[in-house]
Write a protein that holds these residues in place. Structure first.
Motif, PDB file in Angstrom:
ATOM      1  N   UNK A 172       0.812  -1.219   0.000  1.00  0.00           N
ATOM      2  CA  UNK A 172       0.000   0.000   0.000  1.00  0.00           C
ATOM      3  C   UNK A 172       0.835   1.253   0.000  1.00  0.00           C
TER       4      UNK A 172
ATOM      5  N   UNK B 247      -5.210  -7.562   4.764  1.00  0.00           N
ATOM      6  CA  UNK B 247      -5.494  -6.305   5.460  1.00  0.00           C
ATOM      7  C   UNK B 247      -4.232  -5.608   5.936  1.00  0.00           C
ATOM      8  N   UNK B 248      -3.111  -6.288   5.840  1.00  0.00           N
ATOM      9  CA  UNK B 248      -1.891  -5.746   6.443  1.00  0.00           C
ATOM     10  C   UNK B 248      -1.017  -5.019   5.422  1.00  0.00           C
TER      11      UNK B 248
ATOM     12  N   UNK C  13      -0.888  -1.768   4.044  1.00  0.00           N
ATOM     13  CA  UNK C  13      -0.396  -0.388   3.932  1.00  0.00           C
ATOM     14  C   UNK C  13       1.086  -0.249   4.266  1.00  0.00           C
TER      15      UNK C  13
ATOM     16  N   UNK D  43      -5.133   6.658  -5.056  1.00  0.00           N
ATOM     17  CA  UNK D  43      -4.798   6.110  -3.745  1.00  0.00           C
ATOM     18  C   UNK D  43      -5.861   6.481  -2.719  1.00  0.00           C
TER      19      UNK D  43
ATOM     20  N   UNK E 279      -7.919   3.476  -0.795  1.00  0.00           N
ATOM     21  CA  UNK E 279      -7.798   3.369   0.652  1.00  0.00           C
ATOM     22  C   UNK E 279      -8.991   3.919   1.417  1.00  0.00           C
TER      23      UNK E 279
ATOM     24  N   UNK F 145       1.669  -1.967  13.914  1.00  0.00           N
ATOM     25  CA  UNK F 145       1.368  -2.785  12.743  1.00  0.00           C
ATOM     26  C   UNK F 145       0.557  -4.005  13.179  1.00  0.00           C
ATOM     27  N   UNK F 146      -0.634  -4.185  12.580  1.00  0.00           N
ATOM     28  CA  UNK F 146      -1.494  -5.274  13.058  1.00  0.00           C
ATOM     29  C   UNK F 146      -0.846  -6.654  12.916  1.00  0.00           C
ATOM     30  N   UNK F 147       0.047  -6.823  11.960  1.00  0.00           N
ATOM     31  CA  UNK F 147       0.635  -8.147  11.756  1.00  0.00           C
ATOM     32  C   UNK F 147       1.828  -8.427  12.654  1.00  0.00           C
ATOM     33  N   UNK F 148       2.374  -7.395  13.269  1.00  0.00           N
ATOM     34  CA  UNK F 148       3.602  -7.574  14.041  1.00  0.00           C
ATOM     35  C   UNK F 148       3.459  -7.146  15.492  1.00  0.00           C
TER      36      UNK F 148
ATOM     37  N   UNK G 155      -3.383   1.375   9.763  1.00  0.00           N
ATOM     38  CA  UNK G 155      -3.705   1.047   8.369  1.00  0.00           C
ATOM     39  C   UNK G 155      -5.133   1.432   8.017  1.00  0.00           C
TER      40      UNK G 155
ATOM     41  N   UNK H 293      -7.642   4.332   7.133  1.00  0.00           N
ATOM     42  CA  UNK H 293      -7.548   5.746   6.735  1.00  0.00           C
ATOM     43  C   UNK H 293      -8.274   6.694   7.684  1.00  0.00           C
TER      44      UNK H 293
ATOM     45  N   UNK I  65      -2.528   5.644   5.066  1.00  0.00           N
ATOM     46  CA  UNK I  65      -2.927   5.015   3.802  1.00  0.00           C
ATOM     47  C   UNK I  65      -3.520   6.053   2.838  1.00  0.00           C
TER      48      UNK I  65
END
Lengths: 417, 290
Positions: A187, A242-243, A245, A393, A397, B126-129, B149, B151, B238
Motif C-alpha cells: 500500500x 489487510x496488512x 499499507x 490512492x 484506501x 502494525x497489526x501483523x507484528x 492502516x 484511513x 494510507x
C-alpha cells in the motif's frame, strides 16, 4: 633565497597545472544517477568500465534515496549554479520539462551517426527527442504490466493464468475460498497507481489508455469506462490482505515467492527478486502480460545537459554512443532484469520472461499499443501524474464510490494543469 | 575615540547576525512569497501570474486533508501532551524516592529523533507484528488495533506516537514550574487545612500560567512542522490520509516539480504559524510595559 623559493613554487604550480590539464585531455563525463542499490550499482559499473576502456574519465555522482527526489534536488542546485553535470538519469516527460528550462544539450549528431531512429521503437525514441532534436539516450525498457504468479498455488487450485479481468476475478474468488491471499500488494501510492494503470489498460484498451493518460482527455477521464476501472479497483482492494499499507513492493513479491499470496501486479524488476532467490521462471513462478492488450513501458534514460569545453562535449558524445551501443544494452539489461531499448540486440542470454517482453514490445510497437506508463512517470508531467495518483490512492484506501472518484479525477487533472 | 568605540562595538558585533537574519529569514520569506505568485515548475521563474497557485491549492482535496489533519493532530497532540505532562509532573511532585530516575525515564523519549519514534511505533502498531498480533496470540482472536492502516483512524495513530514523544518534555517543563511556586504560600495553605487538590487547582496552577503558554507554543510549533514523524510512521498513508501541510509541501517541491504550488503551501503554513505566534509575542511584549 626568497626569490628561489618563489621560482620553485611557481615552477611547481606550472607543472601541476599542466599535469592536471593533461589528465583532462580525454573525453570527460560527470554522471548523476540514483542507481545505488546492489544490482543497479553493478549495472552502472558496466557503463563506467566501458567508458574508461574508451579513454574517458568518468566522474561518478550517485545521489541515493527518495526514489530520485534527492538526486533531483542536487541537480536543481547544480543547474542553478550554472554547473550542470554531463548526463543525468532522467526519464519520460521530465526530459522535456528540463529542456524547457533551456539546459539540455543537442546530441543529434551522435544519434544520427549511430542510426538510433532505426533501432529504437518509435514511441520510445519520441521520449528522447526535444522539439525534434535528440537530447537523451535510453538504457532499457521495463515492462510494467506484468502479472506474476506462484506456480504451485495455481496448480494446486487448478487455475490457469487469467487472460481477462473476469478470469482474474473468478480465480481470485476461488483462491479466497481456499484461504489463499489472491493478490500481494504494497500500500504505497505508486503501487496503487501501478495496479490502477494496469487495470485501466486492460479495461480501456490501448486507445482509451492513450486518450486518458497521455492526452489527458477529460471526456475519457470522466467516462463510464473509467467508472468501470475504479469498480475493478474496488474488487482488487478486496483481494489484498489487510496488512498491506506501507508494505514495500519486494515484500509483496516475496509473499508470492513463499506461497503466501498467488498473484502480484508489478513491473519486471520483480523478476530480479525471484531470480535472486533462485527461483526458475515457468517452474516456480509464472510471468504473463496482465489481462488486456498493450504494453506499458518504463524507460530509464540519461538526459544530456549543456556543458562547455571540448573534453566534456567529447565525453558526452562518447557516453551517448556507448549507452545505446549493443554491448552495453545487453550486459546492463542482463544485470537489471529489463530488456534492451534497441530491438536488434541478441536475446540468447535472456530468460523466458524477457523473451516474452521483447517479442511483445516489437509487436505492440507495430500496432501502436506500445504505451508509456503513467505510474512510473513516462506518460505525463509530475504535477499531473501526482494529481491522478492522489485520487487513485484516496479511492483505493477508502470507501469512496467509483462515480465520486471519476469526478475527483477530472477535477484533479484540470487543477494540476 | 574610546567613547565612540564603546558606542559602536555592540552594533558592529550584532551587524553580521542581523544581516544574516535579514537575508536568510526575511529575504527568503519574501522570495517564497514571490515564487508563490508565479508558475514556477522545476526551476524558479519570476514572472508574476497572480494568485493562481493559491486557487489550485485550495481546490486540491489533498490540501484539505492536510489542513484538517493539522488541526486535528495539533489540537489532540497539544491537549493530550499537556494533560498527560501535567499529570506526570504532579505525580512526580509528591517527593517520591527515585524521582531523578523516573524523571530521566519520562524525559528520555524527547532525546529520540521523530524518525526513530515513528519507525518504532510503526512496528508496534502494525497489526501483523505489533500489539494486535500479540494480543491475538494470547487468545483474544477478535482483538483489533489497526489504526495505522485504517484511513479514518491513522491520524490518531500519529497522535499516539507524537504524545509519547512530547509528554515527557512537557512534564519536565511543568515540574520545574511546580517547583518554582513559592513554598511559603503552600505551607500557609496546608496549615489552614486546605486539601491538596484545592492547593493545586487554586494556587499552584494559576501561578504557572506562563509555563502553560511556553508549553503551548513549543507543542504548537512541533505540531505544525511535524514531518518526520508522519514520514516514518505512515508515509502520509494510507492513501494520503495522514498528510500534513509539511509533507504536502515536500511532495510538491521535491517529487512533482511544482515549486510554485509548494511555495504557496509554505506561505499558508507560515500564516498558520503567525496566527499562533503573533498573539504570543504581543502578550509577551505588552507584559513588559505594564
Amino acid at each position: 633565497m626568497k626569490r628561489s623559493v618563489f621560482t620553485a613554487a611557481s615552477t611547481l604550480a606550472v607543472v601541476a597545472a599542466s599535469a592536471v590539464s593533461m589528465a583532462q585531455a580525454g573525453p570527460e563525463a560527470e554522471v548523476l544517477h540514483w542507481w545505488t542499490s546492489g544490482g543497479e550499482a553493478k549495472s552502472v559499473a558496466v557503463l563506467q568500465q566501458e567508458f574508461s576502456a574508451n579513454g574517458g574519465t568518468w566522474t561518478d555522482m550517485p545521489v541515493a534515496g527518495g526514489g530520485g527526489d534527492a538526486a533531483m534536488t542536487a541537480l536543481r542546485a547544480r543547474v542553478l549554479s550554472g554547473n550542470a553535470p554531463t548526463a543525468v538519469q532522467l526519464k519520460g516527460p521530465a526530459i522535456q520539462e528540463w529542456y524547457e528550462e533551456g539546459v539540455l544539450a543537442d546530441i543529434s549528431a551522435v544519434a544520427e551517426a549511430e542510426g538510433w531512429d532505426k533501432v529504437l521503437p518509435a514511441s520510445i525514441a519520441a521520449h528522447m527527442k526535444c522539439e525534434g532534436q535528440w537530447c537523451a539516450a535510453p538504457v532499457n525498457v521495463h515492462r510494467v504490466d506484468w502479472l506474476w504468479a506462484n506456480a504451485e498455488i495455481l496448480a494446486a487450485n487448478d487455475i490457469a493464468m487469467p487472460t481477462s479481468w473476469d478470469d482474474f476475478n473468478a480465480a481470485a474468488d476461488k483462491l479466497m475460498a481456499a484461504g489463499v491471499i489472491p493478490l500481494a500488494h504494497g500500500g504505497q501510492a505508486w503501487q496503487d497507481a501501478t495496479v490502477f494503470e494496469v487495470v485501466a489498460l486492460g479495461l480501456l484498451g490501448p486507445d482509451g489508455f492513450h486518450k486518458a493518460f497521455v492526452d489527458l482527455d477529460p471526456e475519457m477521464l470522466g467516462s463510464d469506462k473509467m467508472v468501470a476501472v475504479f469498480d475493478q479497483m474496488r474488487k482488487m482492494r478486496g483481494y489484498v490482505d489487510s496488512n498491506f499499507p506501507g508494505r514495500d513492493w519486494n515484500l509483496a513479491t516475496s509473499m508470492v515467492m513463499n506461497g503466501e499470496a498467488a498473484f502480484q501486479i508489478m513491473g519486471d524488476w520483480a523478476k530480479g527478486e525471484f531470480l535472486a532467490a533462485g527461483k526458475v521462471p515457468g517452474e516456480d513462478f509464472l510471468c504473463a502480460s496482465a489481462p488486456g492488450e498493450g504494453f506499458l513501458y518504463n524507460v530509464d534514460s540519461f538526459a544530456m545537459f549543456d556543458v562547455s569545453g571540448d573534453d566534456k562535449q567529447q565525453g558526452q558524445a562518447l557516453l551517448a554512443k556507448l549507452i545505446v551501443g549493443q554491448n552495453f544494452q545487453k550486459v546492463f539489461n542482463l544485470n537489471k532484469g529489463s530488456i534492451p531499448a534497441r530491438v536488434d540486440v541478441a536475446m540468447d542470454d535472456f530468460d523466458s520472461c524477457a523473451h516474452l517482453s521483447s517479442a511483445e514490445m516489437t509487436t505492440s510497437s507495430k500496432d501502436g499499443s506500445l504505451l508509456p506508463s503513467y505510474a512510473h512517470g513516462m506518460a505525463m508531467r509530475g504535477a499531473q501524474s501526482g494529481a491522478i495518483t492522489d485520487v487513485v490512492t484516496a479511492h483505493f484506501n477508502s470507501d469512496m464510490s467509483s462515480a465520486e472518484a471519476v469526478e475527483m479525477l477530472v477535477a484533479a487533472v484540470e487543477n494540476s494543469l | 575615540m574610546r567613547a565612540w568605540l564603546e558606542r559602536q562595538i555592540p552594533k558592529m558585533v550584532l551587524a553580521p547576525s542581523f544581516v544574516a537574519i535579514l537575508i536568510f529569514v526575511y529575504g527568503f520569506i519574501a522570495w517564497t512569497a514571490w515564487i508563490s505568485l508565479t508558475r514556477s515548475k522545476l526551476l524558479p521563474k519570476y514572472d508574476l501570474y497572480g494568485v493562481i497557485q493559491y486557487k489550485r491549492l485550495f481546490a486540491a482535496p489533498r490540501w484539505d486533508t492536510a489542513m484538517d489533519n493539522l488541526f486535528l493532530f495539533g489540537a489532540l497532540f497539544i491537549c493530550i501532551s499537556m494533560a498527560l505532562g501535567l499529570l506526570l509532573a504532579i505525580l512526580l511532585d509528591q517527593r517520591i524516592r527515585v524521582e531523578g530516575v523516573l524523571r530521566t525515564i519520562y524525559l528520555y523519549p524527547m532525546a529520540l529523533s521523530m524518525i526513530v519514534t515513528g519507525t518504532a511505533w510503526k512496528w508496534i502498531m502494525n497489526p501483523g507484528l505489533g500489539i494486535e498480533a500479540m494480543v491475538r496470540n494470547w487468545g483474544y482472536d477478535s482483538f483489533r488495533f489497526n489504526w495505522v492502516i485504517d484511513p479514518d483512524m491513522a491520524i490518531y495513530a500519529v497522535v499516539i506516537a507524537g504524545v509519547w514523544q512530547a509528554s515527557g518534555f512537557v512534564m519536565a517543563l511543568f515540574l520545574a514550574g511546580l517547583r518554582s511556586v513559592d513554598g511559603e504560600i503552600i505551607k500557609a495553605a496546608q496549615i489552614d487545612g486546605i486539601p491538596g487538590w484545592r492547593i493545586y487547582s487554586a494556587i499552584i496552577l494559576p501561578s504557572m500560567a506562563p509555563i502553560f503558554l511556553s508549553a503551548f507554543i513549543v507543542l504548537a510549533h512541533l505540531a505544525i512542522k511535524s514531518f518526520d514523524l508522519v514520514v516514518a510512521l505512515t508515509g502520509g498513508g494510507p492513501g494520503y490520509a495522514t498528510d500534513l501541510p509539511a509533507t504536502y509541501m515536500y511532495a510538491m517541491a521535491f517529487s512533482r516539480g511544482d515549486i510554485g504550488q509548494a511555495a504557496s503551501s509554505a506561505m499558508v503554513m507560515m500564516g498558520v504559524v503567525f496566527a499562533i505566534v503573533v498573539p504570543y509575542l504581543y502578550s509577551e511584549l505588552r507584559a513588559k510595559h505594564v
